[in-house]
Scaffold this motif. Structure first.
Motif, PDB file in Angstrom:
ATOM      1  N   LEU A  13       0.832  -1.205   0.000  1.00 25.10           N
ATOM      2  CA  LEU A  13       0.000   0.000   0.000  1.00 25.10           C
ATOM      3  C   LEU A  13       0.866   1.255   0.000  1.00 25.10           C
ATOM      4  N   CYS A  14       1.495   1.517  -1.127  1.00 22.23           N
ATOM      5  CA  CYS A  14       2.483   2.590  -1.201  1.00 22.23           C
ATOM      6  C   CYS A  14       1.871   3.985  -1.232  1.00 22.23           C
ATOM      7  N   ASP A  15       0.552   4.066  -1.393  1.00 24.02           N
ATOM      8  CA  ASP A  15      -0.095   5.373  -1.380  1.00 24.02           C
ATOM      9  C   ASP A  15      -0.366   5.834   0.056  1.00 24.02           C
ATOM     10  N   ARG A  16      -0.036   5.015   1.011  1.00 25.89           N
ATOM     11  CA  ARG A  16      -0.245   5.360   2.418  1.00 25.89           C
ATOM     12  C   ARG A  16       1.073   5.301   3.186  1.00 25.89           C
ATOM     13  N   ILE A  17       1.163   6.105   4.227  1.00 24.69           N
ATOM     14  CA  ILE A  17       2.293   6.013   5.145  1.00 24.69           C
ATOM     15  C   ILE A  17       2.060   4.775   6.002  1.00 24.69           C
ATOM     16  N   LEU A  18       3.036   3.907   6.086  1.00 21.66           N
ATOM     17  CA  LEU A  18       2.947   2.720   6.939  1.00 21.66           C
ATOM     18  C   LEU A  18       3.716   3.007   8.217  1.00 21.66           C
ATOM     19  N   THR A  19       3.016   2.930   9.344  1.00 22.51           N
ATOM     20  CA  THR A  19       3.617   3.243  10.633  1.00 22.51           C
ATOM     21  C   THR A  19       3.459   2.066  11.582  1.00 22.51           C
ATOM     22  N   LEU A  20       4.537   1.740  12.287  1.00 20.89           N
ATOM     23  CA  LEU A  20       4.462   0.761  13.369  1.00 20.89           C
ATOM     24  C   LEU A  20       4.505   1.521  14.680  1.00 20.89           C
ATOM     25  N   ASN A  21       3.505   1.310  15.512  1.00 20.78           N
ATOM     26  CA  ASN A  21       3.483   1.905  16.836  1.00 20.78           C
ATOM     27  C   ASN A  21       3.936   0.816  17.807  1.00 20.78           C
ATOM     28  N   LEU A  22       5.064   1.070  18.474  1.00 18.58           N
ATOM     29  CA  LEU A  22       5.673   0.057  19.350  1.00 18.58           C
ATOM     30  C   LEU A  22       5.480   0.368  20.834  1.00 18.58           C
ATOM     31  N   SER A  62       6.471   5.152   2.155  1.00 22.90           N
ATOM     32  CA  SER A  62       6.902   5.701   3.436  1.00 22.90           C
ATOM     33  C   SER A  62       6.725   4.663   4.554  1.00 22.90           C
ATOM     34  N   PHE A  63       7.719   4.597   5.453  1.00 21.79           N
ATOM     35  CA  PHE A  63       7.668   3.674   6.596  1.00 21.79           C
ATOM     36  C   PHE A  63       8.230   4.392   7.808  1.00 21.79           C
ATOM     37  N   THR A  64       7.449   4.456   8.865  1.00 18.70           N
ATOM     38  CA  THR A  64       7.907   5.079  10.103  1.00 18.70           C
ATOM     39  C   THR A  64       7.646   4.157  11.284  1.00 18.70           C
ATOM     40  N   VAL A  65       8.399   4.398  12.329  1.00 18.59           N
ATOM     41  CA  VAL A  65       8.227   3.696  13.597  1.00 18.59           C
ATOM     42  C   VAL A  65       8.003   4.770  14.645  1.00 18.59           C
ATOM     43  N   ASP A  82      19.544   0.857  18.805  1.00 20.24           N
ATOM     44  CA  ASP A  82      20.826   1.574  18.775  1.00 20.24           C
ATOM     45  C   ASP A  82      21.997   0.591  18.750  1.00 20.24           C
ATOM     46  N   MET A  83      21.929  -0.427  19.610  1.00 19.15           N
ATOM     47  CA  MET A  83      23.019  -1.406  19.695  1.00 19.15           C
ATOM     48  C   MET A  83      23.177  -2.206  18.409  1.00 19.15           C
ATOM     49  N   THR A  84      22.065  -2.482  17.728  1.00 15.51           N
ATOM     50  CA  THR A  84      22.142  -3.267  16.490  1.00 15.51           C
ATOM     51  C   THR A  84      22.416  -2.397  15.273  1.00 15.51           C
ATOM     52  N   GLY A  85      22.370  -1.083  15.447  1.00 20.02           N
ATOM     53  CA  GLY A  85      22.708  -0.171  14.366  1.00 20.02           C
ATOM     54  C   GLY A  85      21.581   0.159  13.405  1.00 20.02           C
ATOM     55  N   ILE A  86      20.331  -0.203  13.731  1.00 22.02           N
ATOM     56  CA  ILE A  86      19.250   0.077  12.781  1.00 22.02           C
ATOM     57  C   ILE A  86      18.549   1.422  13.014  1.00 22.02           C
ATOM     58  N   THR A  87      18.816   2.067  14.119  1.00 16.52           N
ATOM     59  CA  THR A  87      18.141   3.336  14.429  1.00 16.52           C
ATOM     60  C   THR A  87      18.223   4.355  13.290  1.00 16.52           C
ATOM     61  N   PRO A  88      19.397   4.577  12.666  1.00 19.10           N
ATOM     62  CA  PRO A  88      19.460   5.582  11.594  1.00 19.10           C
ATOM     63  C   PRO A  88      18.572   5.265  10.388  1.00 19.10           C
ATOM     64  N   PHE A  89      18.180   4.008  10.243  1.00 16.73           N
ATOM     65  CA  PHE A  89      17.390   3.595   9.094  1.00 16.73           C
ATOM     66  C   PHE A  89      15.883   3.693   9.343  1.00 16.73           C
ATOM     67  N   LEU A  90      15.511   3.904  10.588  1.00 16.55           N
ATOM     68  CA  LEU A  90      14.097   4.003  10.948  1.00 16.55           C
ATOM     69  C   LEU A  90      13.699   5.459  11.066  1.00 16.55           C
ATOM     70  N   ASN A  91      12.724   5.871  10.281  1.00 17.66           N
ATOM     71  CA  ASN A  91      12.184   7.221  10.397  1.00 17.66           C
ATOM     72  C   ASN A  91      11.246   7.184  11.597  1.00 17.66           C
ATOM     73  N   GLN A  92      11.641   7.817  12.674  1.00 21.23           N
ATOM     74  CA  GLN A  92      10.887   7.705  13.914  1.00 21.23           C
ATOM     75  C   GLN A  92       9.917   8.867  14.089  1.00 21.23           C
ATOM     76  N   GLY A  93       9.039   9.004  13.121  1.00 23.14           N
ATOM     77  CA  GLY A  93       7.976   9.980  13.211  1.00 23.14           C
ATOM     78  C   GLY A  93       8.398  11.407  12.947  1.00 23.14           C
ATOM     79  N   GLY A  94       9.668  11.627  12.628  1.00 18.42           N
ATOM     80  CA  GLY A  94      10.154  12.976  12.380  1.00 18.42           C
ATOM     81  C   GLY A  94       9.991  13.361  10.923  1.00 18.42           C
ATOM     82  N   PRO A  95      10.268  14.615  10.605  1.00 22.41           N
ATOM     83  CA  PRO A  95      10.080  15.083   9.242  1.00 22.41           C
ATOM     84  C   PRO A  95      11.114  14.597   8.249  1.00 22.41           C
ATOM     85  N   SER A  96      12.283  14.194   8.736  1.00 19.51           N
ATOM     86  CA  SER A  96      13.327  13.761   7.794  1.00 19.51           C
ATOM     87  C   SER A  96      13.124  12.302   7.408  1.00 19.51           C
ATOM     88  N   ALA A  97      13.529  11.981   6.236  1.00 24.99           N
ATOM     89  CA  ALA A  97      13.384  10.599   5.747  1.00 24.99           C
ATOM     90  C   ALA A  97      14.483   9.733   6.335  1.00 24.99           C
TER      91      ALA A  97
END
Length: 114
Positions: free
Chosen positions: A44-53, A80-83, A95-110
């Motif tokens: 569903l690429c026409d929608r923002i996909l968000t995971l709420n954790l 779009s994919f955000t967490v 952070d420890m696994t190094g994936i944080t920079p790849f997750l858009n955490q609800g902020g304006p930057s991709a």
């Protein structure tokens, strides 16, 4: 405790956005359940996909692998994919696994492509 007691997912669709609320423990035991919910949503690429954790208590390497798979699939489709609402103990693991920079955490930057 069976898997339905320890892991739950709820999907909420609004105009332009699909949010998946994950609660409990995301591990190998429930990975197929998570994948079966996420696979059609990736398309569903026409929608923002968000995971709420917010209510996620635990995630193992299998769960992190699913997040990376969703991230890659969305990126390949220019979707779009955000967490959001990442608990501190889960953020520390990201952070420890190094994936944080790849997750858009609800902020304006991709997020960076992985």
């Amino acid at each position: 405790m069976n898997s339905s007691d320890k892991f739950r997912m709820r999907t909420e669709t609004q105009e332009g956005r699909c949010t998946v609320y994950i609660s409990g423990e995301l591990d190998l035991e429930v990975a197929s359940q998570m994948r079966s919910v996420m696979e059609p949503l990736v398309e569903l690429c026409d929608r923002i996909l968000t995971l709420n954790l917010q209510e996620l208590r635990y995630i193992d390497s299998t769960g992190i692998g699913i997040l990376i798979s969703v991230l890659k699939a969305r990126h390949a489709r220019n979707g779009s994919f955000t967490v959001e609402a990442v608990p501190a103990h889960i953020k520390k693991l990201f952070d420890m696994t190094g994936i944080t920079p790849f997750l858009n955490q609800g902020g304006p930057s991709a997020a960076k492509p992985i």
